[in-house]
Scaffold this active site. Sequence first.
Site, mmCIF file in Angstrom:
data_model
loop_
_atom_site.group_PDB
_atom_site.id
_atom_site.type_symbol
_atom_site.label_atom_id
_atom_site.label_comp_id
_atom_site.label_asym_id
_atom_site.label_seq_id
_atom_site.Cartn_x
_atom_site.Cartn_y
_atom_site.Cartn_z
ATOM 1 N N CYS A 149 -72.937 -12.501 105.429
ATOM 2 C CA CYS A 149 -73.960 -12.113 106.522
ATOM 3 C C CYS A 149 -72.716 -13.077 107.930
ATOM 4 O O CYS A 149 -73.420 -13.154 109.075
ATOM 5 C CB CYS A 149 -75.240 -12.527 106.547
ATOM 6 S SG CYS A 149 -76.050 -12.075 104.970
ATOM 7 N N ASN A 179 -79.246 -17.508 98.719
ATOM 8 C CA ASN A 179 -77.818 -17.446 98.430
ATOM 9 C C ASN A 179 -76.405 -18.000 98.647
ATOM 10 O O ASN A 179 -76.083 -18.077 98.033
ATOM 11 C CB ASN A 179 -77.654 -15.552 99.589
ATOM 12 C CG ASN A 179 -77.575 -16.018 101.056
ATOM 13 O OD1 ASN A 179 -78.100 -17.025 101.777
ATOM 14 N ND2 ASN A 179 -76.682 -15.570 101.844
#
Length: 277
Positions: free
Chosen positions: A223, A49
């Site tokens: 995150c 990511n």
Amino acid sequence: MLNTCHTLEKQGFKVTYLNVNRQGFIDPEELRKSIKNDTILITIMFANNEIGTIQPIEMISKIAKMYNIIFHTDSVQACGNVPIDVQKMGIDSLSLSGHKLYAPKGIGALYVKNGIHFEKFMDGGHQERDKRAGTENVAGIVGLGKACEIATNNLKWHMSHLKELRDYYIEKIKEKIPDAILNGGMENRLPGNSNFSFPSVDGEELLFLLDAKGICASAGSACTSGSSKPSHVLSSIGLSDELASKALRVTFGEDNTKEDVDYLVDSICEIIERSKK
Ligand SMILES: *Cc1c(COP(=O)(O)O)cnc(C)c1O
């Protein structure tokens, strides 16, 4: 994945973590060598990511097959961005998330090949073949199915459109900000992913000022936002804490245009110029 592995370790499982090279790729030979007699699972992210690295999935699955080990991959970043064929690629298990491919938020999927036993992840009703308790989120499920259908039909255009924007952006940044460092390589990179470290500006400040100009970008991953620790991904490819804290991750989407990229590059240049004064 890392956090799940940490939890498994607390439960008594042994986990081997593989190294990555400067571009973020694992070494299949290192993977092969780290397999033990009692290894039951290999899990490797399909695409990263933060720096967009697309791992050599078919090589990994071949190794897993050779040793009769189940291979799972987190394909959240890959689904909708690169072609995936679980059968052809030898993937036994794969997870994906809807909102990364224009489906609604709050829906995802786990693919598990027929014949592989796995535990349900929560107790309750017997929905979804007793693997996921709770009344099904029908609207989300239908939305995810439709999004996958559209993504499949659009994939060729999607990939070339995003790649064009990304390459244009990377080229312009290299030209206008010569000290910018591209994190991750250009080969086997997600079509819409870019990640630069800008040594001459504070990362948080850059994000904040871009936000004020209506540009959504990120430093690391959502995150880990809000934590002051440097990205573990950038650390693992060898970046110093200093450069990791100055990383700007920009991912392009289907609605973006070349004009958007021009505006983005102009904004970054302006912010860097101003911060020098
Ligand atoms: C976004 C992301 C996740 C988490 O998915 P959510 O549905 O947003 O919680 C997991 N893995 C990767 C690689 C991701 O990019």
